[in-house]
Design a protein around this motif. Structure first.
Motif, mmCIF file in Angstrom:
data_model
loop_
_atom_site.group_PDB
_atom_site.id
_atom_site.type_symbol
_atom_site.label_atom_id
_atom_site.label_comp_id
_atom_site.label_asym_id
_atom_site.label_seq_id
_atom_site.Cartn_x
_atom_site.Cartn_y
_atom_site.Cartn_z
ATOM 1 N N VAL A 11 0.855 -1.122 -0.094
ATOM 2 C CA VAL A 11 0.013 0.116 -0.080
ATOM 3 C C VAL A 11 0.815 1.377 0.141
ATOM 4 O O VAL A 11 1.901 1.186 0.616
ATOM 5 N N ARG A 12 0.366 2.452 -0.734
ATOM 6 C CA ARG A 12 1.086 3.601 -0.720
ATOM 7 C C ARG A 12 0.370 4.878 -0.038
ATOM 8 O O ARG A 12 0.792 5.800 -0.200
ATOM 9 N N SER A 13 -0.715 4.367 0.300
ATOM 10 C CA SER A 13 -1.756 5.557 0.894
ATOM 11 C C SER A 13 -2.551 5.053 1.806
ATOM 12 O O SER A 13 -2.782 3.876 2.115
ATOM 13 N N LEU A 14 -3.133 6.043 2.742
ATOM 14 C CA LEU A 14 -4.178 5.711 3.914
ATOM 15 C C LEU A 14 -5.311 4.793 3.310
ATOM 16 O O LEU A 14 -5.976 3.871 3.999
ATOM 17 N N ASP A 15 -5.686 5.442 2.167
ATOM 18 C CA ASP A 15 -7.011 4.678 1.670
ATOM 19 C C ASP A 15 -6.676 3.361 1.179
ATOM 20 O O ASP A 15 -7.545 2.351 1.371
ATOM 21 N N GLU A 16 -5.582 3.047 0.513
ATOM 22 C CA GLU A 16 -5.214 1.826 0.075
ATOM 23 C C GLU A 16 -4.931 0.698 1.195
ATOM 24 O O GLU A 16 -5.271 -0.341 1.400
ATOM 25 N N CYS A 17 -4.387 1.313 2.433
ATOM 26 C CA CYS A 17 -4.323 0.682 3.692
ATOM 27 C C CYS A 17 -5.685 0.063 4.247
ATOM 28 O O CYS A 17 -5.771 -1.105 4.415
ATOM 29 N N LEU A 18 -6.533 1.086 4.251
ATOM 30 C CA LEU A 18 -7.984 0.614 5.045
ATOM 31 C C LEU A 18 -8.604 -0.144 3.828
ATOM 32 O O LEU A 18 -9.227 -1.236 4.425
ATOM 33 N N HIS A 19 -8.166 0.037 2.649
ATOM 34 C CA HIS A 19 -9.093 -0.798 1.605
ATOM 35 C C HIS A 19 -8.546 -2.338 1.720
ATOM 36 O O HIS A 19 -9.275 -3.209 1.600
ATOM 37 N N ALA A 20 -7.267 -2.533 2.196
ATOM 38 C CA ALA A 20 -6.800 -3.772 2.368
ATOM 39 C C ALA A 20 -7.203 -4.408 3.489
ATOM 40 O O ALA A 20 -7.584 -5.632 3.509
ATOM 41 N N VAL A 21 -7.721 -3.755 4.583
ATOM 42 C CA VAL A 21 -8.061 -4.364 5.698
ATOM 43 C C VAL A 21 -9.649 -4.957 5.413
ATOM 44 O O VAL A 21 -9.939 -5.899 5.930
ATOM 45 N N LEU A 22 -10.262 -3.912 4.823
ATOM 46 C CA LEU A 22 -11.922 -4.145 4.503
ATOM 47 C C LEU A 22 -11.837 -5.304 3.455
ATOM 48 O O LEU A 22 -12.784 -6.258 3.732
ATOM 49 N N TRP A 23 -11.108 -5.208 2.412
ATOM 50 C CA TRP A 23 -11.347 -6.179 1.183
ATOM 51 C C TRP A 23 -10.348 -7.408 1.263
ATOM 52 O O TRP A 23 -10.829 -8.542 0.676
ATOM 53 N N ARG A 24 -9.227 -7.217 1.826
ATOM 54 C CA ARG A 24 -8.235 -8.468 1.524
ATOM 55 C C ARG A 24 -8.315 -8.942 2.997
ATOM 56 O O ARG A 24 -7.412 -9.949 3.307
ATOM 57 N N LYS A 25 -8.807 -8.504 3.873
ATOM 58 C CA LYS A 25 -8.676 -9.053 5.272
ATOM 59 C C LYS A 25 -7.584 -9.029 5.916
ATOM 60 O O LYS A 25 -7.049 -9.817 6.678
ATOM 61 N N ALA A 26 -6.608 -7.974 5.652
ATOM 62 C CA ALA A 26 -5.159 -7.759 6.198
ATOM 63 C C ALA A 26 -5.479 -6.843 7.521
ATOM 64 O O ALA A 26 -6.362 -6.586 7.989
ATOM 65 N N VAL A 27 -4.262 -7.020 8.073
ATOM 66 C CA VAL A 27 -4.211 -5.987 9.232
ATOM 67 C C VAL A 27 -3.239 -5.039 8.972
ATOM 68 O O VAL A 27 -2.183 -5.033 8.259
ATOM 69 N N ALA A 28 -3.472 -3.908 9.756
ATOM 70 C CA ALA A 28 -2.515 -2.691 9.560
ATOM 71 C C ALA A 28 -2.255 -1.895 10.844
ATOM 72 O O ALA A 28 -2.984 -2.358 11.769
ATOM 73 N N LEU A 29 -1.190 -1.121 10.960
ATOM 74 C CA LEU A 29 -1.028 -0.217 12.065
ATOM 75 C C LEU A 29 -1.432 1.211 11.699
ATOM 76 O O LEU A 29 -1.194 1.568 10.497
ATOM 77 N N VAL A 30 -2.114 1.896 12.439
ATOM 78 C CA VAL A 30 -2.321 3.271 12.088
ATOM 79 C C VAL A 30 -2.220 4.184 13.559
ATOM 80 O O VAL A 30 -2.560 3.961 14.512
ATOM 81 N N PRO A 31 -2.362 5.358 13.132
ATOM 82 C CA PRO A 31 -2.235 6.470 14.398
ATOM 83 C C PRO A 31 -3.610 6.718 14.805
ATOM 84 O O PRO A 31 -4.640 6.513 14.206
ATOM 85 N N GLU A 32 -3.445 7.216 16.153
ATOM 86 C CA GLU A 32 -5.297 7.394 16.619
ATOM 87 C C GLU A 32 -5.870 8.494 15.769
ATOM 88 O O GLU A 32 -7.076 8.515 16.039
ATOM 89 N N GLN A 33 -5.351 9.463 15.159
ATOM 90 C CA GLN A 33 -5.985 10.170 14.145
ATOM 91 C C GLN A 33 -6.808 9.571 13.226
ATOM 92 O O GLN A 33 -8.013 9.908 13.129
ATOM 93 N N VAL A 34 -6.520 8.604 12.708
ATOM 94 C CA VAL A 34 -7.040 7.651 11.658
ATOM 95 C C VAL A 34 -8.350 7.296 12.478
ATOM 96 O O VAL A 34 -9.443 6.929 12.014
ATOM 97 N N VAL A 35 -8.198 6.612 13.775
ATOM 98 C CA VAL A 35 -9.163 5.961 14.373
ATOM 99 C C VAL A 35 -10.344 7.168 14.620
ATOM 100 O O VAL A 35 -11.550 6.748 14.572
ATOM 101 N N ARG A 36 -9.817 8.233 14.931
ATOM 102 C CA ARG A 36 -11.056 9.377 15.346
ATOM 103 C C ARG A 36 -11.813 9.775 14.082
ATOM 104 O O ARG A 36 -12.964 10.045 14.049
ATOM 105 N N GLY A 37 -11.096 9.735 12.981
ATOM 106 C CA GLY A 37 -11.582 10.295 11.600
ATOM 107 C C GLY A 37 -12.004 9.485 10.540
ATOM 108 O O GLY A 37 -12.560 9.774 9.580
ATOM 109 N N HIS A 38 -11.963 7.968 10.788
ATOM 110 C CA HIS A 38 -12.003 6.788 9.694
ATOM 111 C C HIS A 38 -12.834 5.726 10.394
ATOM 112 O O HIS A 38 -12.379 4.586 10.433
ATOM 113 N N ARG A 39 -13.957 6.141 10.911
ATOM 114 C CA ARG A 39 -14.900 5.051 11.334
ATOM 115 C C ARG A 39 -15.493 4.089 10.184
ATOM 116 O O ARG A 39 -16.350 4.920 9.463
ATOM 117 N N ILE A 40 -15.161 2.941 9.940
ATOM 118 C CA ILE A 40 -15.741 2.200 8.837
ATOM 119 C C ILE A 40 -16.230 0.906 9.147
ATOM 120 O O ILE A 40 -15.486 0.193 10.041
#
Length: 288
Positions: free
Chosen positions: A213-242
């Motif tokens: 992945v090369r972007s935050l969107d690609e990262c979260l897409h991989a979690v949702l669609w590929r069932k992968a795990v990722a590491l993110v900062p708290e800012q993402v947790v607050r702003g990207h409830r999916i």
């Protein structure tokens, strides 16, 4: 022009490793760019020895011309901006770093710099400084850790690290996770040319064969669609409830800093003013 910037750095440092650190990039892609430049010109530019790199006669010629061309490009850019009656400050952003500050920043900075256009450039995760060393941007709002050679930074705040996991995965039910808990699971990967410190922290499992992945969107897409795990900062947790993604705190990872970074050698007064405005905007936020 970027290849010429790389060439000048290697010529001045006499060593690919030192040049890579100066350019805030890893060594293999820098060596590849130099080989590409030599192939394009049809001649060797360096003599490679166990002690470093020295210029060949064609390399000496190119160094003189490259410096002249790079200075000419910067001069042309400045003249065009002046002719247009405006100045431009380029700010790179990795992830959602500036989103909560944009309105305040715009008001604070614009009050004193009505003739300045702030251009926002979304960065690639492979370079958390969004090209500061190559002068692609004047400042970067980004998350640590990354190589800071030649850079000054101002910390905005600290963020806790979370694992982004598929909500149906058993990991999602845990109150906290450790880095060891993520090993063996399919995890996102960062590109091989990613800053080494950044990659070591943010890639959950170096041995995983998960999606690059090369972007935050690609990262979260991989979690949702590929069932992968990722590491993110708290800012993402607050702003990207999916729906379908659960965020679980990682207990054994240290907090990371959201920072504003700029080149120590930069004498552009606009950069200093931007730093002041940015920090004023941070201080004005509730709870700061």
């Amino acid at each position: 022009m970027r290849r010429l910037q790389y060439f000048v750095a290697v010529a001045e440092e006499g060593n690919v490793g030192r040049a890579a650190r100066r350019l805030l990039m890893s060594q293999p892609p820098l060596s590849q760019r130099i080989r590409e430049l030599e192939a394009d010109l049809g001649c060797a530019l360096f003599v490679r020895t166990p002690h470093g790199m020295t210029l060949t006669p064609p390399g000496e010629v190119l160094l003189t011309e490259a410096r002249r061309l790079l200075e000419g490009v910067e001069r042309a850019r400045d003249l065009v901006r002046r002719a247009a009656g405006r100045r431009v400050l380029r700010v790179g952003v990795v992830g959602p770093g500036e989103a909560a500050l944009s309105a305040t920043m715009a008001r604070t900075f614009a009050q004193q710099h009505e003739d300045v256009e702030v251009s926002l450039i979304q960065g690639d995760l492979s370079d958390p400084t969004v090209g500061l060393a190559a002068q692609n941007v004047d400042a970067a709002i980004t998350f640590t850790p990354f190589t800071r050679t030649g850079l000054a930074t101002r910390t905005v705040r600290q963020d806790r690290c979370y694992a982004a996991v598929p909500s149906a995965d058993p990991l999602a039910a845990a109150p906290t996770l450790s880095r060891a808990d993520l090993r063996g699971h399919l995890s996102i990967r960062l590109a091989d040319d990613t800053d080494s410190l950044f990659r070591a922290h943010w890639q959950p499992d170096a041995s995983s064969e998960g999606p690059v992945v090369r972007s935050l969107d690609e990262c979260l897409h991989a979690v949702l669609w590929r069932k992968a795990v990722a590491l993110v900062p708290e800012q993402v947790v607050r702003g990207h409830r999916i729906e379908g993604i659960t965020y679980v705190p990682v207990s054994d990872l240290p907090p990371v800093d959201l920072v504003l970074a700029w080149r120590r050698s930069d004498r552009n007064p606009l950069v200093a003013h931007y730093v002041e405005s940015f920090c004023a905007a941070v201080r004005s936020r509730p709870g700061a």
